[in-house]
Scaffold this motif. Structure first.
Motif, PDB file in Angstrom:
ATOM      1  N   GLU A 239      39.501  49.471  27.123  1.00  9.18           N
ATOM      2  CA  GLU A 239      39.905  49.547  28.521  1.00  9.18           C
ATOM      3  C   GLU A 239      38.783  49.014  29.415  1.00  9.18           C
ATOM      4  N   GLU A 240      37.543  49.317  29.077  1.00  7.82           N
ATOM      5  CA  GLU A 240      36.411  48.797  29.848  1.00  7.82           C
ATOM      6  C   GLU A 240      36.302  47.283  29.707  1.00  7.82           C
ATOM      7  N   LEU A 241      36.592  46.760  28.525  1.00 10.75           N
ATOM      8  CA  LEU A 241      36.557  45.308  28.339  1.00 10.75           C
ATOM      9  C   LEU A 241      37.653  44.646  29.164  1.00 10.75           C
ATOM     10  N   ILE A 242      38.827  45.252  29.210  1.00  4.73           N
ATOM     11  CA  ILE A 242      39.918  44.716  30.025  1.00  4.73           C
ATOM     12  C   ILE A 242      39.522  44.706  31.500  1.00  4.73           C
ATOM     13  N   ALA A 243      38.908  45.803  31.961  1.00  3.06           N
ATOM     14  CA  ALA A 243      38.477  45.864  33.355  1.00  3.06           C
ATOM     15  C   ALA A 243      37.385  44.831  33.639  1.00  3.06           C
ATOM     16  N   GLU A 244      36.507  44.626  32.669  1.00  2.00           N
ATOM     17  CA  GLU A 244      35.445  43.616  32.821  1.00  2.00           C
ATOM     18  C   GLU A 244      36.050  42.224  32.940  1.00  2.00           C
ATOM     19  N   LEU A 245      36.997  41.909  32.059  1.00  4.85           N
ATOM     20  CA  LEU A 245      37.626  40.587  32.099  1.00  4.85           C
ATOM     21  C   LEU A 245      38.476  40.426  33.355  1.00  4.85           C
ATOM     22  N   GLY A 246      39.258  41.457  33.690  1.00  3.81           N
ATOM     23  CA  GLY A 246      40.101  41.380  34.876  1.00  3.81           C
ATOM     24  C   GLY A 246      39.280  41.174  36.140  1.00  3.81           C
ATOM     25  N   ALA A 247      38.151  41.862  36.229  1.00  4.22           N
ATOM     26  CA  ALA A 247      37.267  41.694  37.382  1.00  4.22           C
ATOM     27  C   ALA A 247      36.730  40.266  37.439  1.00  4.22           C
ATOM     28  N   ALA A 248      36.385  39.719  36.289  1.00  9.55           N
ATOM     29  CA  ALA A 248      35.892  38.335  36.251  1.00  9.55           C
ATOM     30  C   ALA A 248      36.961  37.367  36.730  1.00  9.55           C
ATOM     31  N   PHE A 249      38.220  37.588  36.314  1.00 13.11           N
ATOM     32  CA  PHE A 249      39.311  36.719  36.747  1.00 13.11           C
ATOM     33  C   PHE A 249      39.510  36.814  38.261  1.00 13.11           C
ATOM     34  N   LEU A 250      39.483  38.040  38.789  1.00 18.53           N
ATOM     35  CA  LEU A 250      39.656  38.238  40.227  1.00 18.53           C
ATOM     36  C   LEU A 250      38.506  37.626  41.017  1.00 18.53           C
ATOM     37  N   CYS A 251      37.287  37.825  40.524  1.00 14.91           N
ATOM     38  CA  CYS A 251      36.127  37.263  41.218  1.00 14.91           C
ATOM     39  C   CYS A 251      36.201  35.736  41.261  1.00 14.91           C
ATOM     40  N   ALA A 252      36.717  35.142  40.200  1.00 16.19           N
ATOM     41  CA  ALA A 252      36.880  33.689  40.196  1.00 16.19           C
ATOM     42  C   ALA A 252      37.841  33.262  41.290  1.00 16.19           C
ATOM     43  N   ASP A 253      38.944  33.999  41.431  1.00 13.93           N
ATOM     44  CA  ASP A 253      39.933  33.655  42.457  1.00 13.93           C
ATOM     45  C   ASP A 253      39.404  33.908  43.862  1.00 13.93           C
ATOM     46  N   LEU A 254      38.498  34.881  44.002  1.00 13.25           N
ATOM     47  CA  LEU A 254      37.964  35.241  45.311  1.00 13.25           C
ATOM     48  C   LEU A 254      36.657  34.526  45.632  1.00 13.25           C
TER      49      LEU A 254
END
Length: 301
Positions: A239-254
């Protein structure tokens, strides 16, 4: 003598590359965040103009980082030719994955089962792509036009995005976390966030908030992300890895540079164990992260 070439195991190949990148990235930084020399926008296909999703984001980020590619634009050899560009001789392709739906054999289909969906099986297939930096005869457009993103100040855009998700966010205390019992996100006061050599204090705050928003999105009454059946005792680390990856994807978009997280060190061993034991684990993590990031973007409108 048989000349049959061994079939490529797509899941194992991608997993091995990502495991190797994590093992050499250092105790706190993930390989997709290690260098600012490569592009941190979401990878985009030259033919469709669409951003890649799931495991392909991660795979192409690592490829771009390892080769210092500044462009987020990728395409197959033929797609580059169709754009009037030519891949330079000797350039090495990067791997992406797509899924093809095929009919199950009759023996694989339950007797009397007329459900059309159950008769389909998804097979992973590999495709090989080249970055814009590997071709001649192409002038890349700006990242903003590729992603059709409005030009905003990155921090203002991040603030608007967080508010638009509808998440209840409080700034108090010493810990950043999602609290399921009250369905809220707790963040330390933004004034307490410090910058690094590559990350401003504001970027540190918003990248941490994106991590918690991915946790928030996975709640039962939202995306209902439950990893306990699949990963057992390793579910929390995944779950922490998913949150880490999801945050990276969002940061890329932002357009935010994420901050390396010190708590990665306590998870990396667990992540590597799961990835090495289960060649499809990183595919699941990246798919769930992409699902959460895309859902949050839709919620924010």
């Amino acid at each position: 003598m048989s000349t049959t070439r061994k079939k490529l195991d797509v899941h194992q190949e991608v997993t091995d590359r990502i495991v190797a990148a994590i093992e050499t990235a250092g105790p706190y930084e993930m390989p997709w965040l290690k260098s600012r020399s490569g592009s941190f926008a979401r990878p985009v296909n030259i033919a469709s103009g669409n951003a890649y999703n799931g495991i392909n984001i991660l795979s192409l980020w690592i490829a771009a980082q390892s080769s210092d590619y500044a462009s987020p634009v990728w395409g197959t050899y033929r797609q580059w030719q169709q754009r009037g560009a030519q891949v330079r001789k000797g350039e090495k392709a990067s791997l992406v994955v797509f899924y093809k739906s095929i009919e199950k054999d009759e023996a694989d289909t339950a007797e009397g089962d007329d459900n059309e969906i159950s008769r389909q099986r998804l097979i992973a297939r590999a495709s090989h792509v080249f970055n814009a930096a590997q071709v001649e005869g192409f002038t890349p457009p700006t990242e903003a036009s590729l992603l059709e993103a409005p030009v905003f100040d990155p921090i203002e855009r991040a603030e608007a995005f967080a508010k638009a998700t509808g998440a209840v966010i409080t700034e108090a205390g010493d810990e950043a976390c999602y609290v399921p019992s009250s369905d809220m996100i707790r963040m330390p006061e933004r004034r307490r966030f410090m910058g690094t050599a590559t990350t401003s204090p504001a970027e540190a705050f918003y990248s941490t908030l994106c991590h918690e928003l991915v946790h928030w999105a996975g709640a039962k009454h939202r995306l209902d992300r439950d990893l306990s059946t699949r990963f057992g005792s390793e579910a929390y680390a995944m779950e922490e890895l998913i949150a880490e990856l999801g945050a990276a994807f969002l940061c890329a978009d932002l357009s935010i540079t994420p901050e390396p997280r010190m708590d990665h060190a306590s998870y990396i061993a667990s992540w590597l164990k799961v990835l090495k034991d289960d060649k499809r684990a990183i595919f699941t993590a990246a798919a769930k992260a992409s699902q959460a990031a895309n859902w949050l973007q839709r919620e924010a409108g």
